[in-house]
Design a protein around this motif. Structure first.
Motif, PDB file in Angstrom:
ATOM      1  N   UNK A 195       0.963  -1.179  -0.114  1.00 41.00           N
ATOM      2  CA  UNK A 195      -0.160   0.009  -0.046  1.00 41.00           C
ATOM      3  C   UNK A 195       0.868   1.361   0.108  1.00 41.00           C
ATOM      4  N   UNK A 196       0.637   2.130  -0.936  1.00 43.03           N
ATOM      5  CA  UNK A 196       1.493   3.418  -1.352  1.00 43.03           C
ATOM      6  C   UNK A 196       0.530   4.713  -0.997  1.00 43.03           C
ATOM      7  N   UNK A 197       0.977   5.568  -0.113  1.00 44.11           N
ATOM      8  CA  UNK A 197       0.283   6.773   0.169  1.00 44.11           C
ATOM      9  C   UNK A 197       1.528   7.790   0.156  1.00 44.11           C
ATOM     10  N   UNK A 198       0.938   8.848  -0.312  1.00 45.27           N
ATOM     11  CA  UNK A 198       1.687  10.320  -0.372  1.00 45.27           C
ATOM     12  C   UNK A 198       1.012  11.402   0.184  1.00 45.27           C
ATOM     13  N   UNK A 199       0.983  11.628   1.352  1.00 43.61           N
ATOM     14  CA  UNK A 199       0.069  12.924   1.886  1.00 43.61           C
ATOM     15  C   UNK A 199       0.792  14.031   1.604  1.00 43.61           C
ATOM     16  N   UNK A 200       2.243  14.078   1.535  1.00 43.91           N
ATOM     17  CA  UNK A 200       2.939  15.320   1.592  1.00 43.91           C
ATOM     18  C   UNK A 200       4.010  15.294   0.225  1.00 43.91           C
ATOM     19  N   UNK A 201       3.596  14.420  -0.653  1.00 44.43           N
ATOM     20  CA  UNK A 201       4.424  14.264  -1.684  1.00 44.43           C
ATOM     21  C   UNK A 201       5.526  13.246  -1.811  1.00 44.43           C
ATOM     22  N   UNK A 202       5.702  12.815  -0.444  1.00 45.04           N
ATOM     23  CA  UNK A 202       6.587  11.771  -0.373  1.00 45.04           C
ATOM     24  C   UNK A 202       6.025  10.394  -0.379  1.00 45.04           C
TER      25      UNK A 202
END
Length: 210
Positions: A4-11
């Motif tokens: 699972x991949x998440x990028x809340x702040x662009x990271x």
């Protein structure tokens, strides 16, 4: 395993504990059918045991894209990973740290190590089988497949050549630098290298120009 991949702040942040694992018993036909599945195409798979006690220095993939060589130290060692099984195939402890290495074959069967004790170690499937030494400390190593020449540069104004077909040192190629930091890009009997003064030189077997 799909992560699972998440990028809340662009990271990008990868959650290792989530996702579904690929069944080992899945047939090749089913795997080919999954190539059209978006989740399958976006999956990330972890390579097991890719770690060293202190640090990893070099990582290179074999030309057939099936294996990864990695070198590290404290203690100095070389590891080989099988990408098909995502696992460690073998590891070998060494007498000195690896400065750099080159894969000599399309698969993992032949590799040469340039070590910090001025030694050049040749390894095969079964282990180490030959060792020689450079006149001075080496800093980089390259391989010219068209001539079977192993090129080694270091704290000397010349490029040392070892012809693997004849099994001996050849006449070194002179340069205008007091020392050479890097050597590479060997194509059609010419190579580029970087010297102490920050200059970039091109050299062939019969001529050297800066």
């Amino acid at each position: 395993m799909a992560l699972k991949v998440s990028a809340p702040d662009g990271i990008k942040v990868y959650t290792v504990s989530s996702g579904k694992s690929m069944p080992a018993w899945l047939s090749e036909a089913k795997k080919r059918a999954l190539r059209k599945d978006e989740d399958y195409r976006r999956r990330l798979e972890l390579l097991q045991d890719l770690q060293f006690p202190s640090s990893c220095q070099r990582i290179k993939i074999t030309p057939d894209q099936q294996y990864i060589y990695a070198s590290g130290y404290h203690p100095p060692m070389m590891k080989l990973y099988d990408l098909n099984n995502l696992s460690l195939k073998f590891d070998r402890h060494l007498d000195a740290e690896v400065v750099d290495f080159q894969i000599l074959s399309d698969d993992y069967s032949k590799v040469v190590l340039l070590c910090a004790d001025r030694s050049i170690c040749f390894h095969a499937r079964f282990g180490s089988y030959f060792k020689t030494r450079t006149p001075r400390q080496g800093r980089d190593v390259a391989y010219a497949p068209f001539t079977a020449d192993l090129l080694v540069v270091g704290s000397a104004p010349e490029v040392w050549r070892i012809n693997l077909a004849e099994g001996r040192f050849m006449r070194p190629m002179p340069t205008r630098s007091t020392g050479i930091n890097a050597c590479g890009g060997w194509r059609l009997s010419s190579a580029g290298r970087s010297g102490h003064a920050g200059n970039l030189s091109m050299a062939g077997q019969d001529v050297c120009m800066t």
